[in-house]
Design an enzyme around this catalytic site. Structure first.
Site, mmCIF file in Angstrom:
data_model
loop_
_atom_site.group_PDB
_atom_site.id
_atom_site.type_symbol
_atom_site.label_atom_id
_atom_site.label_comp_id
_atom_site.label_asym_id
_atom_site.label_seq_id
_atom_site.Cartn_x
_atom_site.Cartn_y
_atom_site.Cartn_z
ATOM 1 N N HIS A 1 0.862 -1.351 0.068
ATOM 2 C CA HIS A 1 -0.122 0.086 0.047
ATOM 3 C C HIS A 1 0.938 1.100 0.085
ATOM 4 C CE1 HIS A 1 0.586 -0.926 4.436
ATOM 5 N NE2 HIS A 1 1.085 0.605 4.466
HETATM 6 P P1 TYD Z 1 -2.089 -3.964 7.656
HETATM 7 O O1 TYD Z 1 -2.578 -2.747 6.999
HETATM 8 O O2 TYD Z 1 -2.658 -5.297 6.849
HETATM 9 O O3 TYD Z 1 -0.542 -4.227 7.637
HETATM 10 P P2 TYD Z 1 0.484 -4.204 6.630
HETATM 11 O O4 TYD Z 1 0.054 -3.448 5.593
HETATM 12 O O5 TYD Z 1 1.811 -3.748 7.316
HETATM 13 O O6 TYD Z 1 0.593 -5.606 6.229
HETATM 14 O O7 TYD Z 1 -2.670 -4.235 9.349
HETATM 15 C C1 TYD Z 1 -3.093 -5.279 9.743
HETATM 16 C C2 TYD Z 1 -4.346 -4.998 10.553
HETATM 17 O O8 TYD Z 1 -4.041 -3.972 11.802
HETATM 18 C C3 TYD Z 1 -5.406 -4.451 9.958
HETATM 19 O O9 TYD Z 1 -6.588 -5.132 10.665
HETATM 20 C C4 TYD Z 1 -5.564 -2.810 10.453
HETATM 21 C C5 TYD Z 1 -4.583 -3.110 11.732
HETATM 22 N N1 TYD Z 1 -3.996 -1.899 12.015
HETATM 23 C C6 TYD Z 1 -4.288 -1.014 13.170
HETATM 24 O O10 TYD Z 1 -5.418 -1.329 13.876
HETATM 25 N N2 TYD Z 1 -3.599 0.038 13.624
HETATM 26 C C7 TYD Z 1 -2.592 0.169 12.827
HETATM 27 O O11 TYD Z 1 -1.646 1.204 13.149
HETATM 28 C C8 TYD Z 1 -1.998 -0.516 11.818
HETATM 29 C C9 TYD Z 1 -0.743 -0.316 11.094
HETATM 30 C C10 TYD Z 1 -2.803 -1.749 11.489
#
Ligand code: TYD
Length: 133
Positions: free
Chosen positions: A49
């Site tokens: 992303h």
């Molecule tokens: P995600 O965005 O999929 O992580 P990455 O892009 O690093 O692979 O996030 C995983 C889960 O965690 C998703 O359900 C959203 C949650 N999340 C939060 O609640 N707060 C945060 O600050 C972050 C980064 C993720």
């Protein structure tokens, strides 16, 4: 695309090492959120992303991982493997994290709280977004 890696000051003595990070001093923004990833499975890619306005510093405080950064024109691969190194990622950069060692702990310092509306999770949308700039 310029890769900005910070090398933080290490306060080492016979007891070991310590790194201290202060906003607007060691970190170029106000730190509003800290999160970290661990127990990342073999072969997993995370991220995939970009952010419209968020700035981040990524620190692999244990183990190692790789990052692919993409500004829509150019892609670069960076390794993170030192607990005293921080990779700066500005807004409008597509990022993918992969090749996590089984013991990797990837910590992220972020300039804002979690806001789903700041994410661009579709690569074609990202390309449109950066090309409109
Ligand atoms: P995600 O965005 O999929 O992580 P990455 O892009 O690093 O692979 O996030 C995983 C889960 O965690 C998703 O359900 C959203 C949650 N999340 C939060 O609640 N707060 C945060 O600050 C972050 C980064 C993720």
């Amino acid at each position: 695309m310029q890769i900005v890696k910070y090398v933080f000051q290490q306060h080492g003595d016979e007891r070991g090492q310590l790194v201290a990070l202060e906003e607007h001093k060691d970190i170029p923004f106000e730190i509003k959120r800290v999160y970290y990833m661990y127990d990342t499975g073999k072969g997993v890619t995370r991220g995939q992303h970009a952010h419209k306005s968020l700035e981040q510093i990524l620190i692999c405080i244990h183990g190692s991982c790789k990052l692919m950064l993409d500004n829509g024109k150019e892609k670069k691969i960076v390794s993170l493997e030192k607990p005293y190194e921080g990779l700066y990622i500005s807004n409008n950069i597509w990022r993918e994290m992969y090749d996590f060692s089984s013991d990797a702990v990837l910590m992220v310092l972020a300039s804002d709280v979690y806001k789903e509306e700041d994410y661009i999770r579709n690569y074609d949308e990202f390309l449109k977004f950066v090309n409109m700039k």
